[in-house]
Design a protein around this motif. Structure first.
Motif, PDB file in Angstrom:
ATOM      1  N   ARG A 518     -18.129 -21.478 -44.927  1.00 54.89           N
ATOM      2  CA  ARG A 518     -16.637 -22.065 -44.670  1.00 54.89           C
ATOM      3  C   ARG A 518     -17.024 -23.202 -43.642  1.00 54.89           C
ATOM      4  O   ARG A 518     -16.349 -24.160 -43.760  1.00 54.89           O
ATOM      5  CB  ARG A 518     -16.194 -21.091 -43.337  1.00 54.89           C
ATOM      6  CG  ARG A 518     -15.096 -20.087 -43.939  1.00 54.89           C
ATOM      7  CD  ARG A 518     -14.009 -20.394 -44.719  1.00 54.89           C
ATOM      8  NE  ARG A 518     -13.231 -19.127 -45.035  1.00 54.89           N
ATOM      9  CZ  ARG A 518     -12.209 -19.506 -45.789  1.00 54.89           C
ATOM     10  NH1 ARG A 518     -11.568 -20.687 -46.035  1.00 54.89           N
ATOM     11  NH2 ARG A 518     -11.670 -18.439 -46.429  1.00 54.89           N
ATOM     12  N   ARG A 519     -18.402 -23.524 -43.430  1.00 53.47           N
ATOM     13  CA  ARG A 519     -18.831 -24.737 -42.758  1.00 53.47           C
ATOM     14  C   ARG A 519     -19.946 -25.275 -43.532  1.00 53.47           C
ATOM     15  O   ARG A 519     -20.777 -24.441 -44.528  1.00 53.47           O
ATOM     16  CB  ARG A 519     -19.242 -24.627 -41.459  1.00 53.47           C
ATOM     17  CG  ARG A 519     -18.135 -24.189 -40.479  1.00 53.47           C
ATOM     18  CD  ARG A 519     -18.820 -23.892 -39.100  1.00 53.47           C
ATOM     19  NE  ARG A 519     -17.920 -23.561 -38.084  1.00 53.47           N
ATOM     20  CZ  ARG A 519     -17.532 -22.317 -37.760  1.00 53.47           C
ATOM     21  NH1 ARG A 519     -18.078 -21.432 -38.376  1.00 53.47           N
ATOM     22  NH2 ARG A 519     -16.494 -22.137 -36.717  1.00 53.47           N
ATOM     23  N   LEU A 520     -20.536 -26.455 -43.692  1.00 51.52           N
ATOM     24  CA  LEU A 520     -21.843 -26.944 -44.028  1.00 51.52           C
ATOM     25  C   LEU A 520     -22.923 -26.670 -42.892  1.00 51.52           C
ATOM     26  O   LEU A 520     -22.532 -27.023 -41.727  1.00 51.52           O
ATOM     27  CB  LEU A 520     -21.611 -28.253 -44.653  1.00 51.52           C
ATOM     28  CG  LEU A 520     -22.957 -28.811 -45.091  1.00 51.52           C
ATOM     29  CD1 LEU A 520     -23.175 -28.214 -46.401  1.00 51.52           C
ATOM     30  CD2 LEU A 520     -22.713 -30.428 -45.291  1.00 51.52           C
ATOM     31  N   TRP A 521     -24.019 -26.263 -43.186  1.00 54.80           N
ATOM     32  CA  TRP A 521     -25.102 -25.807 -42.206  1.00 54.80           C
ATOM     33  C   TRP A 521     -26.066 -26.609 -42.698  1.00 54.80           C
ATOM     34  O   TRP A 521     -26.465 -26.735 -43.980  1.00 54.80           O
ATOM     35  CB  TRP A 521     -25.021 -24.346 -41.975  1.00 54.80           C
ATOM     36  CG  TRP A 521     -24.019 -23.638 -41.837  1.00 54.80           C
ATOM     37  CD1 TRP A 521     -23.109 -23.076 -42.421  1.00 54.80           C
ATOM     38  CD2 TRP A 521     -23.980 -23.090 -40.547  1.00 54.80           C
ATOM     39  NE1 TRP A 521     -22.138 -22.260 -41.642  1.00 54.80           N
ATOM     40  CE2 TRP A 521     -22.740 -22.488 -40.379  1.00 54.80           C
ATOM     41  CE3 TRP A 521     -24.584 -23.456 -39.316  1.00 54.80           C
ATOM     42  CZ2 TRP A 521     -22.252 -21.902 -39.138  1.00 54.80           C
ATOM     43  CZ3 TRP A 521     -24.007 -22.709 -38.076  1.00 54.80           C
ATOM     44  CH2 TRP A 521     -23.053 -21.882 -38.225  1.00 54.80           C
ATOM     45  N   ARG A 522     -26.887 -27.100 -41.737  1.00 56.63           N
ATOM     46  CA  ARG A 522     -27.976 -28.330 -41.827  1.00 56.63           C
ATOM     47  C   ARG A 522     -29.184 -27.411 -41.014  1.00 56.63           C
ATOM     48  O   ARG A 522     -28.961 -26.990 -39.855  1.00 56.63           O
ATOM     49  CB  ARG A 522     -27.664 -29.464 -41.397  1.00 56.63           C
ATOM     50  CG  ARG A 522     -28.824 -30.358 -41.590  1.00 56.63           C
ATOM     51  CD  ARG A 522     -28.661 -31.726 -41.064  1.00 56.63           C
ATOM     52  NE  ARG A 522     -28.037 -31.535 -39.670  1.00 56.63           N
ATOM     53  CZ  ARG A 522     -26.889 -32.110 -39.171  1.00 56.63           C
ATOM     54  NH1 ARG A 522     -26.107 -32.953 -40.264  1.00 56.63           N
ATOM     55  NH2 ARG A 522     -26.426 -32.015 -37.974  1.00 56.63           N
ATOM     56  N   SER A 523     -30.420 -27.405 -41.690  1.00 58.73           N
ATOM     57  CA  SER A 523     -31.611 -26.933 -40.882  1.00 58.73           C
ATOM     58  C   SER A 523     -32.666 -28.449 -41.252  1.00 58.73           C
ATOM     59  O   SER A 523     -32.724 -28.906 -42.161  1.00 58.73           O
ATOM     60  CB  SER A 523     -32.407 -25.950 -41.732  1.00 58.73           C
ATOM     61  OG  SER A 523     -33.517 -25.763 -41.114  1.00 58.73           O
ATOM     62  N   THR A 524     -33.137 -28.926 -39.981  1.00 55.93           N
ATOM     63  CA  THR A 524     -34.155 -29.942 -40.150  1.00 55.93           C
ATOM     64  C   THR A 524     -35.739 -29.415 -40.112  1.00 55.93           C
ATOM     65  O   THR A 524     -36.469 -30.294 -39.881  1.00 55.93           O
ATOM     66  CB  THR A 524     -33.783 -30.992 -39.131  1.00 55.93           C
ATOM     67  OG1 THR A 524     -33.892 -30.394 -37.941  1.00 55.93           O
ATOM     68  CG2 THR A 524     -32.442 -31.646 -39.523  1.00 55.93           C
ATOM     69  N   ASN A 531     -27.763 -25.404 -37.949  1.00 56.21           N
ATOM     70  CA  ASN A 531     -26.671 -25.883 -37.183  1.00 56.21           C
ATOM     71  C   ASN A 531     -25.504 -26.376 -37.860  1.00 56.21           C
ATOM     72  O   ASN A 531     -25.740 -26.942 -39.041  1.00 56.21           O
ATOM     73  CB  ASN A 531     -26.731 -27.238 -35.962  1.00 56.21           C
ATOM     74  CG  ASN A 531     -28.086 -26.872 -35.414  1.00 56.21           C
ATOM     75  OD1 ASN A 531     -27.716 -26.256 -34.088  1.00 56.21           O
ATOM     76  ND2 ASN A 531     -29.542 -27.257 -35.490  1.00 56.21           N
ATOM     77  N   ALA A 532     -24.541 -26.259 -37.494  1.00 59.75           N
ATOM     78  CA  ALA A 532     -22.957 -26.611 -38.203  1.00 59.75           C
ATOM     79  C   ALA A 532     -23.046 -28.209 -38.220  1.00 59.75           C
ATOM     80  O   ALA A 532     -23.278 -28.943 -37.660  1.00 59.75           O
ATOM     81  CB  ALA A 532     -21.840 -25.987 -37.752  1.00 59.75           C
ATOM     82  N   ALA A 533     -22.722 -28.631 -39.736  1.00 60.14           N
ATOM     83  CA  ALA A 533     -22.552 -29.987 -40.016  1.00 60.14           C
ATOM     84  C   ALA A 533     -21.258 -30.188 -40.208  1.00 60.14           C
ATOM     85  O   ALA A 533     -20.915 -31.597 -40.377  1.00 60.14           O
ATOM     86  CB  ALA A 533     -23.337 -30.377 -41.203  1.00 60.14           C
ATOM     87  N   THR A 534     -20.226 -29.352 -40.239  1.00 53.41           N
ATOM     88  CA  THR A 534     -18.688 -29.683 -40.355  1.00 53.41           C
ATOM     89  C   THR A 534     -17.863 -28.515 -39.683  1.00 53.41           C
ATOM     90  O   THR A 534     -18.628 -27.553 -39.236  1.00 53.41           O
ATOM     91  CB  THR A 534     -18.238 -29.339 -41.692  1.00 53.41           C
ATOM     92  OG1 THR A 534     -18.461 -27.946 -42.213  1.00 53.41           O
ATOM     93  CG2 THR A 534     -19.207 -30.143 -42.921  1.00 53.41           C
ATOM     94  N   SER A 573     -22.041 -32.290 -35.806  1.00 56.23           N
ATOM     95  CA  SER A 573     -20.869 -31.616 -36.765  1.00 56.23           C
ATOM     96  C   SER A 573     -19.522 -32.147 -36.379  1.00 56.23           C
ATOM     97  O   SER A 573     -18.565 -31.795 -37.084  1.00 56.23           O
ATOM     98  CB  SER A 573     -20.827 -30.074 -36.210  1.00 56.23           C
ATOM     99  OG  SER A 573     -20.434 -29.902 -34.865  1.00 56.23           O
ATOM    100  N   SER A 574     -19.150 -33.189 -35.706  1.00 59.24           N
ATOM    101  CA  SER A 574     -18.003 -33.605 -35.480  1.00 59.24           C
ATOM    102  C   SER A 574     -17.826 -34.869 -36.205  1.00 59.24           C
ATOM    103  O   SER A 574     -16.717 -35.498 -36.430  1.00 59.24           O
ATOM    104  CB  SER A 574     -17.680 -34.070 -33.996  1.00 59.24           C
ATOM    105  OG  SER A 574     -18.666 -35.105 -33.611  1.00 59.24           O
ATOM    106  N   VAL A 575     -18.659 -34.932 -37.491  1.00 58.67           N
ATOM    107  CA  VAL A 575     -18.609 -36.310 -38.358  1.00 58.67           C
ATOM    108  C   VAL A 575     -17.439 -36.114 -38.873  1.00 58.67           C
ATOM    109  O   VAL A 575     -17.077 -35.093 -39.383  1.00 58.67           O
ATOM    110  CB  VAL A 575     -19.939 -35.990 -39.002  1.00 58.67           C
ATOM    111  CG1 VAL A 575     -19.991 -34.906 -40.108  1.00 58.67           C
ATOM    112  CG2 VAL A 575     -19.935 -37.121 -40.058  1.00 58.67           C
TER     113      VAL A 575
END
Length: 720
Positions: A518-524, A531-534, A573-575
């Motif tokens: 439901r969200r886009l998730w990002r790992s660095t 962490n959620a990216a959207t 994530s507020s992008v």
């Protein structure tokens, strides 16, 4: 070039055997076509790669001519609804061969919506010109080998009719038809189906779902029905689990329940459920982890010589020796490689067939086909224990099985990827986990280190020891040692996902990954934490792309058809993500033109509407790019688009009918005729034998490679 796997198998819903030579068998796979063996399963050969549709839902052999076979297309069990996959595997009529599979023709009258979902086929023993088909619109009959058809039992229930059973030895075509799934089901009976005699409803218990049927060959007055439940039932465990096993002693006129989901014998209750999760930990308690599959896998069969010896199967195989009252487990899907595996059979059974020469003593051979291909036992009458402890001790079944998956290239990949060296590859497969193959292992040497329904995967291009993959619902795992060991890689994620969730290793940074729910998730940090990216979206993310050379530029697509873009992908994530919806549907892939990232392509995996969309302004506006006239795409789902970085106007497109190619950036398309007409889920460039190569991971015919560069000097042919 076919790369395999040949030893993993794929979903197989039909199996017919030549009664004059049991070593000749035909297997119908739900998205890989028909396979034939002439040596009892030592090696299989695909027969239908050039057919217009490879979705085989049913096979029937002419009892008067073993070289005449009918193949019905379409898988009509609503797997796409229950599992949340992109599209149904739709068929296109009935095909027939009169020369043992060497050539096939489509029955012209079945090029019709009535025959997009052919669930079962039977041929009359009285007149082999007469053929019956169970489809989503009911039962249809042909009196002239399929040239013309008449609907003789119209139904409107969900799924239409799914199973047919002809009574042997009757004066006419005494036929039972089971109709309905995921809704109230009914079994109908016709004493003379060859005529205009009426159909009578004979079995329809409250809450009855999909129901399978089988007459006893040695006493055709006895017939059994295995019924799923649409209702939760006792304890709330049985939605799509067992409703009951029913028996008729008067050829289907009246029925009595032999076993139900309320039985004290707990093994009886799990005939259509995963017994390991339902009955573990085998300490007398009932588990809450019930996985029931009666809508998907549901089959019953009767011993050819004993009407009281009955086989039933959902996830696993069970046998009753007392006319269906009590059951014992006969096969196990769960043993590890280090445990006894004599009774291992892949999960999710779809067909049970006995050797034509079965005599119950010297010949006790029985075949089972399932989501993992074809298996055989040579001691189908071996004694079985009714003890509940057999669920936890998979070495206690005396019925032993062997796999017949040898060059059986029917694996259904959802995704695939290639190692940097081009010598190894991996893919996520339906109900067959994440499987690994390579040049040295060969077609029949693939391994499966990660189980479940395999999804997306990735190999670190700078350090191939780091491998990422998943099973259903974004259950992410990672290996740091080239696949020897695996650990969870989902920390920080709290979300819901598609059954097969998109996972992407960022092309700009090998330590950064993306996964969509439901969200886009990002790992660095290589999957250590996410962490959620959207923010939360209205629909599920189904595709992810990041522009090569521009790590802040990203796009995501959803299962509702929306495209979201940003030029601040690495921010919090507020992008701000800008949204546009070119059309409704399931977005299956997004591809940036690596030479000009303002040019982007998106594909839709649905019937109806344009399937390829193109943007020339970074995703702000979109136009259909399906071509025109005779050089346009047919109305079929598209799954994967690849832009050639050396020739950006050359596009490769994976569809439900194989690979299409455009040399003018989507203005015109042509089909790659040397490739099977198979659902092609993933296309990827990689290293080949001589240079660049195109790899294709299909949903039904395994993995393939096409060399895009040829050797500078021809290889010398060695004559032995």
């Amino acid at each position: 070039t076919f790369l395999g796997p040949g030893n993993i198998g794929g979903r197989t819903r039909s199996l017919v055997i030549n009664p004059n030579n049991a070593r000749v068998m035909y297997a119908g796979t739900v998205s890989g076509g028909v396979f034939k063996t002439s040596d009892g399963g030592e090696r299989w050969t695909p027969l239908t790669d050039a057919l217009a549709n490879l979705s085989i839902g049913a096979l029937a052999m002419d009892p008067a001519d073993a070289n005449t076979i009918y193949a019905g297309t379409g898988e009509g069990y609503f797997r796409e609804e229950v599992r949340g996959t992109a599209t149904p595997i739709r068929g296109n009529g009935i095909f027939t061969t009169h020369d043992g599979g060497s050539s096939w023709i489509q029955l012209t009258a079945t090029n019709d919506p009535d025959f997009q979902w052919v669930n079962d086929l039977v041929v009359s023993a009285h007149d082999s010109r007469r053929v019956y088909a169970a489809t989503r619109s009911g039962v249809l009959r042909s009196n002239d080998r399929g040239i013309n058809w008449t609907r003789v039992l119209p139904v409107t229930v969900k799924g239409g009719c799914l199973d047919l059973a002809l009574r042997a030895g009757a004066d006419g075509d005494e036929l039972l038809a089971s109709c309905g799934t995921l809704e109230q089901a009914t079994v109908y009976r016709n004493e003379h189906a060859e005529s205009d005699a009426p159909w009578n409803a004979v079995l329809s218990r409250p809450g009855m779902g999909r129901t399978s049927l089988a007459f006893a060959p040695s006493d055709s007055s006895i017939v059994y029905a295995l019924a799923a439940s649409n209702d939760p039932g006792p304890g709330g465990h049985f939605a799509q689990g067992l409703l009951g096993v029913f028996r008729s002693d008067d050829a289907g006129r009246t029925w009595t329940a032999r076993a139900t989901n309320a039985d004290a014998n707990r093994i009886n209750t799990v005939l259509l459920s995963n017994p390991l999760s339902a009955l573990a930990p085998c300490d007398g308690t009932i588990s809450d982890s019930w996985v029931s599959m009666g809508w998907h896998c549901n089959v019953i069969a009767v011993d050819p010589l004993d009407p009281n010896r009955v086989w039933a199967a959902g996830v696993d195989l069970f046998r009753s020796d007392d006319g269906g009252r009590n059951w014992s487990v006969a096969s196990y899907w769960w043993p590890e490689e280090t445990e006894p595996r004599e009774s291992y059979v892949h999960a999710d059974q779809h067909v049970i067939v006995f050797d034509p020469a079965y005599d119950g003593v010297a010949n006790q051979t029985m075949f089972a086909a399932n989501d993992g291909g074809v298996y055989r036992t040579d001691n189908a009458r071996a004694p079985l224990s009714p003890s509940i402890s057999t669920i936890c001790h998979s070495d206690e079944s005396a019925v032993h099985f062997v796999s017949l998956n040898h060059n059986f290239g029917a694996t259904q990949f959802y995704h695939g990827t290639v190692y940097p060296d081009g010598r190894h590859w991996l893919g996520g497969a339906q109900d067959n986990g994440t499987v690994f193959g390579g040049s040295s292992s060969g077609i029949d040497g693939w391994t499966m280190p990660v189980g479940g329904d395999g999804g997306f995967g990735a190999v670190d291009p700078t350090d191939p020891r780091f491998i990422y993959t998943e099973w259903q619902n974004a259950s992410l795992v990672r290996s740091r040692d080239g696949g020897k060991s695996w650990s969870g890689a989902r920390t920080g994620i709290n979300d819901e996902f598609l059954f097969i969730a998109p996972l992407l290793l960022d092309p700009n940074e090998h330590t950064r990954l993306w996964v969509g729910g439901r969200r886009l998730w990002r790992s660095t940090d290589q999957g250590d934490r996410w962490n959620a990216a959207t923010p939360k979206l209205d629909s599920m993310i189904s595709a992810i792309a990041v522009a090569p050379g521009k790590p802040q530029v990203a796009m995501i697509g959803t299962s509702a058809g929306s495209l979201l873009r940003t030029s601040e992908a690495l921010n919090a994530s507020s992008v701000n993500w800008l949204t546009i919806t070119p059309r409704a549907g399931f977005i299956s892939s997004i591809a940036f033109d690596p030479a000009n990232t303002s040019t982007i392509y998106a594909t839709y995996a649905n019937f109806g509407g344009a399937h390829v969309w193109k943007s020339l302004d970074g995703g702000a506006t979109w136009n259909a790019s399906d071509g025109s006239g005779v050089e346009s795409l047919p109305d079929i789902p598209a799954h994967s688009l690849l832009v050639d970085p050396q020739q950006p106007s050359r596009l490769f497109l994976g569809t439900d009918l194989g690979i299409f190619v455009s040399t003018d950036a989507g203005a015109h398309w042509s089909v790659e005729s040397s490739f099977p007409s198979v659902i092609t889920e993933t296309l990827v460039f990689g290293q080949g034998e001589y240079g660049r190569a195109l790899y294709a991971f299909t949903h039904g015919r395994g993995a393939w490679r096409a060399e895009l560069e040829q050797p500078a000097t021809p290889r010398r042919r060695v004559v032995q």
